[in-house]
Scaffold this motif. Structure first.
Motif, mmCIF file in Angstrom:
data_model
loop_
_atom_site.group_PDB
_atom_site.id
_atom_site.type_symbol
_atom_site.label_atom_id
_atom_site.label_comp_id
_atom_site.label_asym_id
_atom_site.label_seq_id
_atom_site.Cartn_x
_atom_site.Cartn_y
_atom_site.Cartn_z
ATOM 1 N N CYS A 244 0.834 -1.213 0.000
ATOM 2 C CA CYS A 244 0.000 0.000 0.000
ATOM 3 C C CYS A 244 0.862 1.254 0.000
ATOM 4 O O CYS A 244 0.585 2.215 -0.729
ATOM 5 C CB CYS A 244 -0.926 -0.004 1.219
ATOM 6 S SG CYS A 244 -2.171 -1.295 1.211
ATOM 7 N N GLY A 245 1.905 1.260 0.830
ATOM 8 C CA GLY A 245 2.797 2.414 0.867
ATOM 9 C C GLY A 245 3.521 2.616 -0.444
ATOM 10 O O GLY A 245 3.675 3.754 -0.917
ATOM 11 N N CYS A 246 3.951 1.517 -1.061
ATOM 12 C CA CYS A 246 4.657 1.599 -2.342
ATOM 13 C C CYS A 246 3.744 2.200 -3.411
ATOM 14 O O CYS A 246 4.143 3.121 -4.140
ATOM 15 C CB CYS A 246 5.128 0.203 -2.747
ATOM 16 S SG CYS A 246 5.901 0.130 -4.385
ATOM 17 N N THR A 252 1.301 9.023 -6.318
ATOM 18 C CA THR A 252 1.298 10.468 -6.063
ATOM 19 C C THR A 252 2.539 11.146 -6.625
ATOM 20 O O THR A 252 2.448 12.252 -7.179
ATOM 21 C CB THR A 252 1.197 10.742 -4.553
ATOM 22 O OG1 THR A 252 2.235 10.019 -3.859
ATOM 23 C CG2 THR A 252 -0.147 10.297 -4.018
ATOM 24 N N HIS A 253 3.700 10.497 -6.517
ATOM 25 C CA HIS A 253 4.915 11.145 -7.003
ATOM 26 C C HIS A 253 4.978 11.172 -8.528
ATOM 27 O O HIS A 253 5.487 12.134 -9.120
ATOM 28 C CB HIS A 253 6.152 10.465 -6.421
ATOM 29 C CG HIS A 253 6.463 10.879 -5.026
ATOM 30 N ND1 HIS A 253 5.841 10.316 -3.932
ATOM 31 C CD2 HIS A 253 7.297 11.825 -4.528
ATOM 32 C CE1 HIS A 253 6.289 10.889 -2.827
ATOM 33 N NE2 HIS A 253 7.160 11.808 -3.162
ATOM 34 N N SER A 297 14.100 7.793 -12.152
ATOM 35 C CA SER A 297 14.852 7.629 -10.909
ATOM 36 C C SER A 297 14.010 8.045 -9.704
ATOM 37 O O SER A 297 14.051 7.389 -8.646
ATOM 38 C CB SER A 297 16.151 8.448 -10.959
ATOM 39 O OG SER A 297 15.869 9.835 -11.073
ATOM 40 N N GLU A 298 13.228 9.112 -9.864
ATOM 41 C CA GLU A 298 12.387 9.533 -8.743
ATOM 42 C C GLU A 298 11.263 8.528 -8.492
ATOM 43 O O GLU A 298 10.924 8.235 -7.348
ATOM 44 C CB GLU A 298 11.790 10.913 -9.007
ATOM 45 C CG GLU A 298 10.951 11.407 -7.836
ATOM 46 C CD GLU A 298 10.600 12.874 -7.943
ATOM 47 O OE1 GLU A 298 10.277 13.476 -6.900
ATOM 48 O OE2 GLU A 298 10.658 13.422 -9.047
ATOM 49 N N ALA A 299 10.689 7.979 -9.559
ATOM 50 C CA ALA A 299 9.623 6.990 -9.390
ATOM 51 C C ALA A 299 10.136 5.768 -8.644
ATOM 52 O O ALA A 299 9.496 5.268 -7.708
ATOM 53 C CB ALA A 299 9.064 6.593 -10.757
ATOM 54 N N ALA A 303 8.982 4.785 -4.786
ATOM 55 C CA ALA A 303 8.334 3.484 -4.627
ATOM 56 C C ALA A 303 9.042 2.692 -3.529
ATOM 57 O O ALA A 303 8.394 2.067 -2.670
ATOM 58 C CB ALA A 303 8.348 2.723 -5.944
ATOM 59 N N CYS A 304 10.372 2.719 -3.545
ATOM 60 C CA CYS A 304 11.140 2.052 -2.477
ATOM 61 C C CYS A 304 10.889 2.709 -1.121
ATOM 62 O O CYS A 304 10.801 2.031 -0.093
ATOM 63 C CB CYS A 304 12.631 2.085 -2.817
ATOM 64 S SG CYS A 304 13.097 1.142 -4.280
ATOM 65 N N TYR A 305 10.771 4.023 -1.126
ATOM 66 C CA TYR A 305 10.531 4.763 0.116
ATOM 67 C C TYR A 305 9.197 4.346 0.745
ATOM 68 O O TYR A 305 9.124 4.046 1.940
ATOM 69 C CB TYR A 305 10.524 6.255 -0.198
ATOM 70 C CG TYR A 305 10.436 7.149 1.017
ATOM 71 C CD1 TYR A 305 11.537 7.324 1.850
ATOM 72 C CD2 TYR A 305 9.265 7.838 1.318
ATOM 73 C CE1 TYR A 305 11.476 8.154 2.962
ATOM 74 C CE2 TYR A 305 9.191 8.665 2.424
ATOM 75 C CZ TYR A 305 10.293 8.826 3.236
ATOM 76 O OH TYR A 305 10.211 9.638 4.343
#
Length: 526
Positions: A244-246, A252-253, A297-299, A303-305
Motif C-alpha cells: 500500500c505504501g509503495c 502520487t509522485h 529515478s524519482e519513481a 516506490a522504495c521509500y
C-alpha cells in the motif's frame, strides 16, 4: 481545549452542556436524588454525540486513542472492534450518569431544552429527539410542560395494552460513527393508564446500518473489554502495508513529478529563472531524454521509500508500545510516534538516497549518462559506493522535518477549527472528517512542511549536483556565497505545490488501498 482534552476522558472535558450541568450542581444539587434511569442516560449520550459539535468531535477522536498494541485487532477483527466501541460508549454513559447524580430530572430537561432548541435553528431535528428522549423518563420525572412545547400536536391517547414500548432505541455502528437514534417520525403517544408520554413502535421504520448493534440501559452493566498486549501483525499484514505504501508513493509522485523536476532544475542549471521559462526549456530542449531519466529515478526512489516507511512506522509504534507497556504507551503516545517516524525515515532514506542522487545528477547534467544503471555505475566509478549515499544525512534531515511537520498540521487542523467554533452544527463537524477536508488539510500540511524543510532540500541538491564530494557545511557556504540567504529557499514555491499534492494524495490513496486490501481479506477474497 486541545485534542487531549477532547479525547482522554470518558466525557469531553469542555462542553457547553457539561458547563450547564456544573452550574446545576452548584445551584440545584439535592443529596439523595437518584440519577435518571439507564435508558434515559444512554439515549442522552447518543443525543449529545448527534447534536453537540464538541461531543461529536470527541467521539470521532476516540479512534485516535485506541491503544497502539490493540490497533491491529481493532482494525481487522470486527468482533473486537464492535466490543471496543460499545465499551467506550458504555463508559461515557456511566460517566454522564455520575455527573447527573443528585440533580432533579426536571432541571436537566430544562437545561437541554434551553441549550438545544433555542440556538437559532442550528439543530432543526433536535426538538423532536428531545421529546423522544424525555419519553424515556418515568411518569414522575417527565417534564410535561416542556414536552407539550416540543410536540407539534397533542399525542394520541391510547390504553397501555394498545401499544408496544420501544426497547432498542440506540444503535451503534461499526466504528466511532454517530450513534443511530430513533427516527424523527417515531410515534409519541400518551398512555392514559400510566398517565405518561411514551414512544411506541410497531415496526422498524428506518434502515439500520449492516453492522449496527443495539445498545440500551441494560448494557451499562456489561463487563468491559480489556485489550491485551497483542501485536498480531503477520508477515502478510506487513507485506500489505508495504505494498500500500509503495503504490501510494508511486502514484502520487508520478502525478506531481513535473513540479519537483522543475524545482530541481531551478536549484541547479536555471538558478533564479521563472517557473514557466524553466518548464518550457526542459520540454523544448534536445535534453528531454534526461528529463525522462530523472522521472524514472524519482519513481523508483519513492516506490522504495513507500515500501519501507509505512510498514516501518506502523510496526515500529506497535513494537515500542509492547516494550513499555499499555499505560506508558498511552501516556507517551506523542514520543512513540516521533520515535517511530524517525526510525521509519532513517530506513526510508537508506533506499531513497541513491535514486535521489541519480535524479539530481541527470537533471544538473543531461549528458551525465544514458540510463539509470549508467548513472549508478558512473557515480560508483568516480566516487566509490559511498558517493551514492553522500546526501543521506541532508535527505534524512529534510524528510524528518517534512514528516513531523506535515503530521503536526494534519492532526491539529480540525482541532483548531473546533476550538475556534465549539458550537458549530454537527453537520459541519462531520465535514471536517470527509475526504474533501482531508485533501485540504493535506494541502496545508504540505505547504507548512515544504517551508520548514526547504533549506535541507537546497543543501541536499547542492551536495548531489557537485562533481566533488562536499559536506553539508560546505554546501551551505556555497549557497550563501552565490545567492545569499534567499538561496536556501530557491524553488520553495514549486516545492510547496508539490508537497501539497503529494501529502493530500498519499493520505487518500494509502488509506483507500489499505481499506480495500483488508476489506478483501476479511471477506475471504485473498
Amino acid at each position: 481545549m486541545d485534542a487531549k482534552d477532547l479525547v482522554r476522558t470518558d466525557l469531553p472535558r469542555s462542553s457547553v452542556f457539561l458547563d450547564d450541568i456544573a452550574e446545576l450542581q452548584s445551584k440545584e444539587m439535592r443529596p439523595g436524588v437518584p440519577a435518571p434511569p439507564p435508558d434515559f442516560v444512554v439515549y442522552l449520550t447518543a443525543f449529545l454525540i448527534n447534536y453537540d459539535a464538541v461531543w461529536y468531535r470527541w467521539w470521532q477522536l476516540q479512534k485516535k486513542v485506541v491503544p497502539m498494541y490493540f490497533k491491529p485487532k481493532y482494525r481487522y477483527d470486527y468482533q473486537a472492534r464492535k466490543q471496543y466501541v460499545r465499551d467506550r460508549f458504555r463508559a461515557s454513559s456511566v460517566a454522564l450518569s455520575n455527573e447527573l447524580q443528585g440533580i432533579p430530572p426536571e432541571a436537566i430537561c430544562r437545561a437541554l431544552f434551553v441549550r438545544y432548541t433555542r440556538g437559532g435553528g442550528r439543530f432543526p431535528s433536535a426538538s423532536r429527539q428531545l421529546l423522544l428522549l424525555f419519553t424515556q423518563l418515568p411518569r414522575e420525572m417527565q417534564p410535561m410542560q416542556l414536552m407539550e412545547q416540543l410536540a407539534r400536536e397533542p399525542p394520541r391517547r391510547v390504553a397501555h395494552q394498545d401499544y408496544v414500548l420501544t426497547t432498542e432505541n440506540v444503535y451503534l455502528k461499526d466504528g466511532f460513527y454517530i450513534p443511530q437514534l430513533l427516527p424523527d417520525g417515531s410515534t409519541v403517544v400518551y398512555d392514559v393508564d400510566e398517565d405518561k408520554w411514551a414512544t411506541a413502535v410497531t415496526r422498524r421504520i428506518f434502515k439500520l446500518a449492516p453492522t449496527a448493534t443495539s445498545f440500551s440501559g441494560r448494557d451499562l452493566n456489561a463487563i468491559p473489554l480489556v485489550p491485551g498486549m497483542e501485536t498480531d501483525f503477520t508477515p502478510i499484514s506487513a507485506g500489505i502495508l508495504a505494498l500500500c505504501g509503495c503504490l501510494a508513493c508511486l502514484v502520487t509522485h508520478v502525478v506531481v513529478q513535473p513540479l519537483d523536476m522543475i524545482k530541481t532544475r531551478q536549484q541547479t542549471v536555471s538558478r533564479g529563472e521563472p517557473f514557466l521559462k524553466v518548464a518550457t526549456d526542459m520540454v523544448t530542449s534536445d535534453q528531454f531524454g534526461s528529463v525522462l531519466l530523472a522521472a524514472a529515478s524519482e519513481a523508483v526512489g519513492y516506490a522504495c521509500y513507500g515500501l519501507v516507511i509505512y510498514p516501518s512506522f506502523e510496526l515500529g509504534k506497535l513494537w515500542l508500545a509492547g516494550q513499555i507497556g499499555p499505560v506508558a504507551a498511552d501516556e507517551y503516545r506523542v514520543f512513540l510516534v516521533l520515535l517511530a517516524s524517525t526510525f521509519a525515515s532513517s530506513l526510508g532514506c537508506v533506499v531513497t538516497t541513491p535514486w535521489e542522487a541519480c535524479k539530481i545528477r541527470i537533471t544538473a547534467n543531461p549528458y551525465y549518462a544514458d540510463s539509470l544503471p549508467g548513472i549508478l555505475q558512473r557515480i560508483v566509478t568516480e566516487e566509490g559506493p559511498s558517493g551514492l549515499w553522500a546526501g543521506y544525512f541532508p535527505l534524512l534531515s529534510r524528510n524528518f522535518l517534512f514528516t513531523t511537520s506535515k503530521f503536526f498540521v494534519f492532526d491539529y487542523f480540525t482541532d483548531m477549527v473546533i476550538n475556534m467554533m465549539p458550537d458549530m452544527p454537527p453537520t459541519v463537524a462531520f465535514a471536517l472528517t470527509s475526504t474533501t477536508l482531508s485533501l485540504l488539510k493535506g494541502a496545508l500540511a504540505g505547504c507548512f512542511a515544504a517551508v520548514v524543510s526547504q533549506p535541507a532540500d537546497s543543501i541536499l541538491t547542492r551536495i548531489n549536483e557537485s562533481d566533488e564530494q562536499i559536506g553539508p557545511i560546505s554546501a551551505i557556504q556555497a549557497i550563501l556565497k552565490e545567492q545569499g540567504p534567499s538561496g536556501l529557499y530557491n524553488g520553495v514555491f514549486l516545492r510547496a505545490l508539490w508537497a501539497s499534492a503529494v501529502i493530500s494524495g498519499q493520505f487518500v490513496v494509502y488509506d483507500s488501498i489499505k481499506a480495500a486490501f483488508y476489506g478483501g481479506i476479511m471477506k475471504g477474497a485473498f
